[in-house]
Design an enzyme around this catalytic site. Structure first.
Site, PDB file in Angstrom:
ATOM      1  N   CYS B  17       0.859  -1.195   0.000  1.00  0.00           N
ATOM      2  CA  CYS B  17       0.000   0.000   0.000  1.00  0.00           C
ATOM      3  C   CYS B  17       0.892   1.241   0.000  1.00  0.00           C
ATOM      4  CB  CYS B  17      -0.905   0.070   1.223  1.00  0.00           C
ATOM      5  SG  CYS B  17      -1.864  -1.393   1.526  1.00  0.00           S
ATOM      6  N   ASP B 428     -24.639  54.663  16.076  1.00  0.00           N
ATOM      7  CA  ASP B 428     -24.718  55.378  14.815  1.00  0.00           C
ATOM      8  C   ASP B 428     -26.176  55.228  14.380  1.00  0.00           C
ATOM      9  OD1 ASP B 428     -23.807  56.667  12.533  1.00  0.00           O
ATOM     10  OD2 ASP B 428     -23.724  54.758  11.460  1.00  0.00           O
ATOM     11  N   ASP B 627     -21.942  50.070  11.798  1.00  0.00           N
ATOM     12  CA  ASP B 627     -21.949  48.931  10.874  1.00  0.00           C
ATOM     13  C   ASP B 627     -20.546  48.399  10.607  1.00  0.00           C
ATOM     14  OD1 ASP B 627     -20.876  50.782   9.209  1.00  0.00           O
ATOM     15  OD2 ASP B 627     -22.601  50.959   7.893  1.00  0.00           O
TER      16      ASP B 627
END
Lengths: 119, 741
Positions: B17, B428, B627
């Site tokens: 493997c 605000d 914001d």
């Protein structure tokens, strides 16, 4: 005072002085780092104090070899970094300090400390 | 750029493997070297990151039937290690407490007579105690030895020292009883002390580890929110792919009841989406074409397709996780004192232990040696620096995690600490207290010009403006299907208005300040302006060729949560202030509607920061809520900047606290959360410091001369184990607190 008492008092005083000297008077060895450094976590941080440059990204590669769970986390509070350190695996932490000065970091329980000096 | 990275590979069983996966990796153009390790199931790959990506490697490995994991699952490694550690700890606790109890039964005055003779035998006690000391207690030695090499000491050093002293004395008594006899001491071992102390401290550690695991639950929940797969639409076919393979621009289909995999914009369909896991808002939000969707939120009713705009570490969830992780790793200023003390603490305790031994040996009377020995062990065992170390960070972790649950993202521990001192909150107005989507409410002609002509001129001149009021006027013109003209020589004067030429006419549209500046008389319309402004509307005056011709009134709707948000703050004793560019009268009208205490009107955008500083100069601790995008300087100037209703990178960067939801009550919740967290931290610190300050002297025997009280080391270990567990448990209580109450 009997001789055994005098001896015990002397032993206690010597113990106090030794403890003070051994733990609290150790000299700091500062390793200058330019790009990256491997820090071994085994009963503390080795190297314990590194100096790096302001404004430059430096990689700290922690590798924990100590199974003590106290050391399983490294907290670089001033750089807002907290990382889990799996045993025997390298964990890279990148920092880019904006301010000069001395910043300590510690294990999750604040027992073991390392220092970063920003020049 | 040459990069070296390690990846986990799943599905390997044998050496062949290894060969197959190595070959698959080396086949990828750009991979220079690949080494696969079967024992660790890891591939270490050196590659040129300009020529190939881990994704290419994953695809190449997948073709051979194995899986290359792109993300290193550090959480699962952590979980696995923790589980193993817990199991190991539990076994050690059971063995040491059982052995300790048996030794105690066979050696403790009063009960030892009921014990079988075999348990009273010192050699049997020695055989029971030895594995506990060196197997169960190995963790203490393992931590102590390297620490001592570095000339540092921690709690393990104290436990190792304390139990070793008790154990070695007991061994000496067992092997050479005549030696103790010869110095007048009855040969009596203390194996029970060494064994039970180890057992009890490990028990404390077991509970502490479990409790500590819960402090980081919030982040685990956030990580667990992520969807595992995404159903992408390619060439008309639907295909399920792992989430980490989704790329920007992929079109994804989401059905009812499914999780939205990554962030994006809806291109087709509509639905109701439960965003509570991200915003904390419980009411589902309706979304349709053009609306943004956030990854990890839950689609409730409709089916829709959307285009992925952010994937991987850029998604909002990834950003939130990063922010919370950063906050949890940051240091609160209150912790500095604990930092300083903890760096001296253990050496000081060791010095106190030496002093205890000396003092008791000299002044202890008949049993001086035993007193000295047991009290020294008690001092070493009772000291608990862990509680001091855990007091602040555990509360910060629970506090920030609780915040994230409610859609309150706290940037760092310092912000969380500062927020509890806030006594003034400045809002605000536009977009924060109001919806920020103003609409035209009145058009008034002050000479003969018709209303639609006023609207046409106003909308034409505003075409080039980016102001939210301009948008309202243009939307109104669109609604009324007014054809707009062209503007020449357009100019916007911030805080005043706009001007330009339409046809041959010179047009001015703006507030009183603009009219004053251009010396345009308002006399004919003053009454009308007053009436509109008293109603909370923003009035814009339209002048043609320096003569006032009309008024356009625009009003913004107050958010539903504004009044409740302001009330919640007032209940906390916080003064509320509104800052706006509007004139005083309009501002007052809105303030009255919302219940705001103080109004700062006619503030130009660039003066907001100065106004915040003025309030600070009055001695106030100010939080500014905005914001986060166009009021970044004011947010930065405030003691705490709170960005509202957004999860954009810009806002998160500018703010100390980001509120992802649009509910204004979250401002009060954030402050309450800070107050609660600080109370928890202070209580933890008082407890942790108080515990050590009071109990270390008790263990030294300070109460013995007055009350005859001495502390048995076994009780010392119970106290020590409980103290750090109680600090963590107290922090966890924060989780249960209902902030919204």
């Amino acid at each position: 005072m009997t001789i055994d008492k005098i001896l015990v008092v002397l032993f206690s005083l010597a113990g106090i002085v030794f403890t003070y000297w051994y733990f609290l008077m150790k000299k700091e060895e500062v390793i200058s780092v330019t790009d990256s450094v491997d820090i071994t976590v085994d009963g503390g941080y080795s190297p314990n104090t590194i100096s790096i440059l302001q404004g430059k990204t430096t990689k700290l590669r922690f590798i924990r070899k100590d199974r003590n769970s106290c050391l399983e986390e490294v907290v670089l509070g001033d750089f807002k970094i907290k990382k889990y350190l799996p045993l025997n695996q390298k964990v890279t932490v990148e920092i880019k300090p904006q301010k000069k000065g001395e910043f300590t970091y510690s294990c999750g329980m604040n027992m073991f400390h390392g220092k970063i000096v920003v020049k | 750029m040459i990069t070296k990275k390690t990846f986990s590979i799943k599905g390997m069983h044998c050496a062949s493997c290894v060969y197959t996966t190595e070959k698959a990796l080396k086949k990828v153009p750009g991979v220079e070297d690949a080494v696969v390790n079967l024992a660790t199931s890891k591939a270490s790959v050196t590659y040129n990151s300009n020529s190939c990506t881990p994704q290419d490697m994953a695809e190449s490995v997948a073709k051979t039937g194995y899986t290359l994991e792109l993300e290193e699952k550090s959480e699962s490694v952590e979980k696995e290690e923790k589980e193993k550690e817990q199991k190991d700890l539990r076994n050690k606790v059971v063995v040491s407490l059982t052995a300790g109890a048996l030794i105690l039964w066979g050696s403790f005055p009063g009960i030892m007579n009921t014990a079988p003779a075999i348990l009273q035998n010192f050699w049997v006690q020695f055989l029971l105690a030895t594995p506990v000391q060196f197997w169960a207690g190995s963790a203490f030695y393992r931590a102590t030895v390297p620490a001592l090499r570095h000339r540092t000491a921690n709690m393990d050093t104290l436990v190792a020292l304390g139990t070793t002293v008790a154990y070695l004395y007991s061994v000496m008594v067992t092997i050479f009883p005549q030696v103790t006899k010869s110095i007048g001491i009855h040969p009596e071992p203390y194996f029970d002390v060494a064994t039970l102390v180890i057992g009890l401290i490990l028990l404390g550690r077991y509970f502490e580890a479990r409790a500590k695991g819960q402090t980081s639950e919030a982040i685990k929940i956030l990580i667990g929110l992520q969807a595992k797969t995404a159903r992408i639409v390619r060439a008309g076919k639907e295909l399920d792919i792992p989430i980490d393979q989704v790329q920007i621009g992929d079109v994804i289909r989401v059905r009812p009841g499914e999780k939205i995999p990554v962030d994006g914009v809806i291109t087709e369909g509509e639905s109701s989406i439960d965003e509570s896991m991200i915003t904390g808002e419980s009411i589902p939000v309706d979304k349709a074409d053009g609306d943004t969707v956030v990854g990890s939120t839950m689609n409730k009713s409709g089916t829709f397709t959307y285009k992925a705009t952010k994937v991987g570490s850029d998604t909002m969830l990834a950003q939130i996780i990063k922010l919370v992780q950063e906050a949890q790793g940051s240091k609160a200023p209150i912790q500095r004192l604990a930092d300083v003390i903890s760096s001296y603490f253990v050496p000081i305790v060791i010095m106190l232990a030496f002093a205890t031994f000396g003092i008791w040996y000299v002044f202890g009377g008949d049993s001086a040696f035993l007193f000295a020995l047991l009290n020294t062990v008690a001092v070493l065992i009772i000291a608990c620096p862990c509680a001091m170390g855990l007091a602040t960070p555990t509360a910060i972790m629970v506090g920030t995690g609780k915040g994230a649950e409610l859609g309150i993202l706290i940037k760092d521990a310092e912000s969380l600490e500062t927020a509890h001192k806030i006594n003034t909150v400045v809002f605000d107005k536009t977009g924060t207290l109001t919806k920020g989507e103003p609409e035209v409410t009145d058009i008034v002609s002050v000479n003969k010009l018709k209303n639609d002509e006023i609207l046409r001129l106003a909308a034409t001149i505003e075409k080039g403006s980016e102001h939210s009021l301009a948008e309202a006027i243009i939307n109104e013109a669109k609604k009324q299907k007014v054809t707009l003209g062209t503007v020449k020589a357009f100019e916007a004067v911030p805080g005043h208005g706009v001007m330009g030429t339409v046809g041959t006419q010179r047009i001015f549209l703006g507030n009183r300040r603009l009219m004053k500046k251009e010396r345009i008389a308002l006399t004919s319309a003053n009454k009308e302006i007053d009436r509109l402004e008293n109603g909370g509307k923003t009035v814009m005056m339209l002048a043609v060729d320096e003569k006032l011709v009309g008024l356009v009134a625009v009003a913004d709707t107050v958010k539903n949560s504004a009044k409740k948000g302001v009330e919640a703050l007032q209940k906390l004793g916080i003064e509320t202030v509104m800052i706006t560019g509007d004139n005083a009268r309009t501002a007052q009208a809105i303030a009255r509607k919302v219940g705001i205490d103080r109004v700062l009107a006619e503030v130009l955008p660039d003066q907001k920061e100065a106004e915040v500083r003025k309030l600070q100069a009055e001695g106030k601790k100010v939080a500014m809520v905005g914001d986060g995008i166009n009021d970044a300087p004011a947010l930065a100037a405030a003691d705490i900047g709170i960005a509202m209703g957004t999860g954009t990178d810009v806002a998160i960067e500018a703010a100390d606290i980001t509120l992802i939801n649009k509910d204004l009550r979250s401002v009060a919740y954030a402050i309450t959360l800070s107050k609660k967290t600080m109370r928890t931290i202070k209580l933890n610190l008082v407890w942790a410091f108080g515990y050590n300050i009071i109990l270390i002297p008790v263990a030294m025997g300070a109460l013995y001369p007055f009350y005859g009280i001495l502390l048995n080391p076994i009780f010392a270990s119970i106290a020590m184990a409980t103290s750090s567990v109680s600090v963590v448990s107290n922090s966890l209580l924060l989780k249960r607190y209902n902030i919204k109450k």
